[in-house]
Design an enzyme around this catalytic site. Sequence first.
Site, PDB file in Angstrom:
ATOM      1  N   TYR A 181       0.785  -1.129  -0.081  1.00 32.44           N
ATOM      2  CA  TYR A 181       0.062  -0.018   0.022  1.00 32.44           C
ATOM      3  C   TYR A 181       0.935   1.146  -0.108  1.00 32.44           C
ATOM      4  O   TYR A 181       0.944   2.059   0.989  1.00 32.44           O
ATOM      5  CB  TYR A 181      -0.935   0.137   1.328  1.00 32.44           C
ATOM      6  CG  TYR A 181      -2.077  -0.958   1.356  1.00 32.44           C
ATOM      7  CD1 TYR A 181      -2.375  -1.604   0.132  1.00 32.44           C
ATOM      8  CD2 TYR A 181      -2.622  -1.668   2.434  1.00 32.44           C
ATOM      9  CE1 TYR A 181      -3.277  -2.492   0.008  1.00 32.44           C
ATOM     10  CE2 TYR A 181      -3.446  -2.700   2.345  1.00 32.44           C
ATOM     11  CZ  TYR A 181      -3.721  -3.037   1.095  1.00 32.44           C
ATOM     12  OH  TYR A 181      -4.905  -4.287   1.139  1.00 32.44           O
TER      13      TYR A 181
HETATM   14  P1  FDA Z   1       2.686  -2.390 -10.649  1.00 29.17           P
HETATM   15  O1  FDA Z   1       2.628  -3.092 -12.000  1.00 29.17           O
HETATM   16  O2  FDA Z   1       2.165  -1.039 -10.551  1.00 29.17           O
HETATM   17  O3  FDA Z   1       3.841  -2.402  -9.885  1.00 29.17           O
HETATM   18  C1  FDA Z   1       4.140  -2.096  -8.325  1.00 29.17           C
HETATM   19  C2  FDA Z   1       5.550  -2.211  -8.017  1.00 29.17           C
HETATM   20  O4  FDA Z   1       6.231  -3.220  -8.377  1.00 29.17           O
HETATM   21  C3  FDA Z   1       6.203  -1.069  -8.954  1.00 29.17           C
HETATM   22  O5  FDA Z   1       7.179  -0.429  -8.307  1.00 29.17           O
HETATM   23  C4  FDA Z   1       6.769  -1.869 -10.106  1.00 29.17           C
HETATM   24  O6  FDA Z   1       7.952  -1.267 -10.688  1.00 29.17           O
HETATM   25  C5  FDA Z   1       7.304  -3.076  -9.436  1.00 29.17           C
HETATM   26  N1  FDA Z   1       7.073  -4.170 -10.084  1.00 29.17           N
HETATM   27  C6  FDA Z   1       6.137  -4.717 -11.066  1.00 29.17           C
HETATM   28  N2  FDA Z   1       6.242  -5.871 -11.597  1.00 29.17           N
HETATM   29  C7  FDA Z   1       7.920  -6.182 -11.391  1.00 29.17           C
HETATM   30  C8  FDA Z   1       8.638  -7.124 -11.839  1.00 29.17           C
HETATM   31  N3  FDA Z   1       8.166  -8.147 -12.705  1.00 29.17           N
HETATM   32  N4  FDA Z   1       9.817  -7.252 -11.448  1.00 29.17           N
HETATM   33  C9  FDA Z   1      10.235  -6.313 -10.565  1.00 29.17           C
HETATM   34  N5  FDA Z   1       9.182  -5.190 -10.198  1.00 29.17           N
HETATM   35  C10 FDA Z   1       8.176  -5.206 -10.442  1.00 29.17           C
HETATM   36  N6  FDA Z   1      -2.641  -5.975  -1.741  1.00 29.17           N
HETATM   37  C11 FDA Z   1      -2.804  -6.945  -1.125  1.00 29.17           C
HETATM   38  O7  FDA Z   1      -1.926  -7.577  -0.343  1.00 29.17           O
HETATM   39  N7  FDA Z   1      -3.993  -7.458  -0.696  1.00 29.17           N
HETATM   40  C12 FDA Z   1      -4.986  -7.219  -1.512  1.00 29.17           C
HETATM   41  O8  FDA Z   1      -6.254  -7.593  -1.333  1.00 29.17           O
HETATM   42  C13 FDA Z   1      -4.893  -6.084  -2.475  1.00 29.17           C
HETATM   43  N8  FDA Z   1      -5.776  -5.490  -2.881  1.00 29.17           N
HETATM   44  C14 FDA Z   1      -5.664  -4.263  -3.904  1.00 29.17           C
HETATM   45  C15 FDA Z   1      -6.958  -3.897  -4.677  1.00 29.17           C
HETATM   46  C16 FDA Z   1      -6.715  -2.807  -5.451  1.00 29.17           C
HETATM   47  C17 FDA Z   1      -7.826  -2.026  -6.233  1.00 29.17           C
HETATM   48  C18 FDA Z   1      -5.331  -2.285  -5.570  1.00 29.17           C
HETATM   49  C19 FDA Z   1      -5.096  -0.971  -6.303  1.00 29.17           C
HETATM   50  C20 FDA Z   1      -4.227  -2.608  -5.026  1.00 29.17           C
HETATM   51  C21 FDA Z   1      -4.471  -3.688  -3.971  1.00 29.17           C
HETATM   52  N9  FDA Z   1      -3.336  -4.270  -3.184  1.00 29.17           N
HETATM   53  C22 FDA Z   1      -3.826  -5.392  -2.481  1.00 29.17           C
HETATM   54  C23 FDA Z   1      -1.875  -3.778  -3.378  1.00 29.17           C
HETATM   55  C24 FDA Z   1      -1.151  -4.418  -4.416  1.00 29.17           C
HETATM   56  O9  FDA Z   1      -0.737  -5.681  -3.821  1.00 29.17           O
HETATM   57  C25 FDA Z   1      -0.114  -3.718  -4.792  1.00 29.17           C
HETATM   58  O10 FDA Z   1      -0.331  -2.594  -5.379  1.00 29.17           O
HETATM   59  C26 FDA Z   1       0.940  -4.538  -5.916  1.00 29.17           C
HETATM   60  O11 FDA Z   1       2.190  -3.738  -5.912  1.00 29.17           O
HETATM   61  C27 FDA Z   1       0.371  -4.295  -7.094  1.00 29.17           C
HETATM   62  O12 FDA Z   1       0.934  -4.976  -8.270  1.00 29.17           O
HETATM   63  P2  FDA Z   1       0.930  -4.643  -9.863  1.00 29.17           P
HETATM   64  O13 FDA Z   1       1.728  -5.820 -10.576  1.00 29.17           O
HETATM   65  O14 FDA Z   1      -0.230  -4.751 -10.056  1.00 29.17           O
HETATM   66  O15 FDA Z   1       1.392  -3.144  -9.584  1.00 29.17           O
END
Ligand code: FDA
Length: 511
Positions: free
Chosen positions: A452
């Site tokens: 978060y």
């Molecule tokens: P995104 O692609 O935006 O990446 C997030 C970060 O990780 C960035 O800094 C990115 O550069 C880095 N990153 C991404 N992919 C990478 C890779 N392959 N290698 C290295 N670095 C990488 N959390 C939770 O614990 N339980 C929950 O139930 C929820 N529910 C939830 C609902 C909603 C609507 C949102 C917006 C968020 C959540 N979250 C959550 C939080 C969620 O776990 C957190 O936002 C994650 O980082 C999202 O991962 P993404 O890959 O989608 O994000």
Amino acid sequence: GASSAHNKNDFLECLNLQFQKSNSESDSIYTPQNASYSSILQSSIQNLRPASNSRQRPLVIITPDHESQIQAAIYCSKKYGIQLNVRSGGHDYEGLSYTSQTPFIIVDMRNLRSISIDTEKNTAWVQTGATLGELYYTIAEKCKTLAFTAGVCSTVGVGGHFSGGGYGMMSRKHGFAADHIIDAKLIDANGQIHDRESMGEDLFWAIRGGGGTSFGIVVAFKVKLIVIPETVTVFNVTRTLDQNATQIVHRWQYVADKIDENLLIRLFLRSINSSNGKRTIGAFFTSLYLGPVDDLLPIMQEKFPELGLVKEDCTEMPWIESILFFAGFQGQSRDVLLNRTPVSAYFKGKSDYVKQPIPEYGLESIWKFLNEEDVNRAEFEFSPYGGIIDEISESEIPFPHRSGNIYMIHYVVSWSEEENAESKRHINWIRKLYGFMARYVSKSPRDAYFNYRDLDIGMNKIEGNTSYKQASVWGFKYFNNNFRRLVHIKNKVDPTNFFRNEQSIPPVSLW
Ligand code: FDA
């Protein structure tokens, strides 16, 4: 300026050349001149707030379908000093995967999303571009009694979520997503591809909760799946102030982390309009029990009779249907889990950890805060800990919030496009609330959940080197004492700080 335009052209030339060398098609390179650039950029932006404030747009978006293209992106951005951001599901709370204060490119993992499941060993290799929904769907297709413990929202990406922790409705029984990672494929700052063995146990430790961003690009995680019963039970019970919400929520704090670990009672709190048109607080108890309703009811009767749960409140279903239930897709076809387009919003979120129950008068002050915001704009989520979370050591993985925490609070306030001019009012509201809450939550450090992400709690310097002291301001909140080890590992594996953002681990030498 001129030099950045110059850099950009050189960078693109470099990229095309590298792609040619590896016989890659360059149709996975998008520049602003490309017709699909905007739609690719926007398609997985979950929080619109950071994008609406950002002056920079990515110079290039690359959507690799092969590792060699990631290696090319690393090689060229290193050569021309352009920041590289990785995006998996695009759900970063501060938009760090798709915004930056300095010129940058995005490596978007969307095409690397294969999932392969081994039902004999109960393991899965999951590429980081997959969403949680795709993962849950694919597991359920293979086997009714296998599952995975991770978040609730189906469009969240595996890449960010797993590398930062990953809390979900089974976490009291099965822990966090990151607790189940047993191998990974990672590309480091030199473009070298590693598995667990070649990256070494230090780096493998770091990417299980320390955030992927600081250490490399994770292409895939191998996880241990969990075994679940064929039937689980869900319930969603609402209590308003007239129905003793304050007393019941107060009592919940003494029960939620100690009750049978097969049961997770999550609590959502919102200011709502009651049936007589007056404002009230709605306490939504949203729960999963890993077993049949007849086993659940006696537990509730003994440990939490105040909620007054009855059989009619409960529904038995297979685990995969519970995923739809908690994600708000009840009654829809499972195929919605394959829809990767997030429901976007403008929002600001924050987190806290509660180690001592909040007294009733404290809860009443919190209701006042909730009533200050418009109906249904603001929400608190109280996510219970305890169960197996208490049994895992604080240093097992970088995610440190274990024994001693009753629950985590997630605060969020959201608004619409038309209201965006008023975003300051909402952000000030949540900051004031956070200030008020200090008396009830963890102190020195005031713990926060890395997934978060909240830039209010501290940031690196945008230009130049960030000191250990400066990064400690936010680092200890997310990682407690694990922060020191993360810094040490960063210094070893990425001393030039190639992988960086506003809250990446700085590579300073502590020894
Ligand atoms: P995104 O692609 O935006 O990446 C997030 C970060 O990780 C960035 O800094 C990115 O550069 C880095 N990153 C991404 N992919 C990478 C890779 N392959 N290698 C290295 N670095 C990488 N959390 C939770 O614990 N339980 C929950 O139930 C929820 N529910 C939830 C609902 C909603 C609507 C949102 C917006 C968020 C959540 N979250 C959550 C939080 C969620 O776990 C957190 O936002 C994650 O980082 C999202 O991962 P993404 O890959 O989608 O994000």
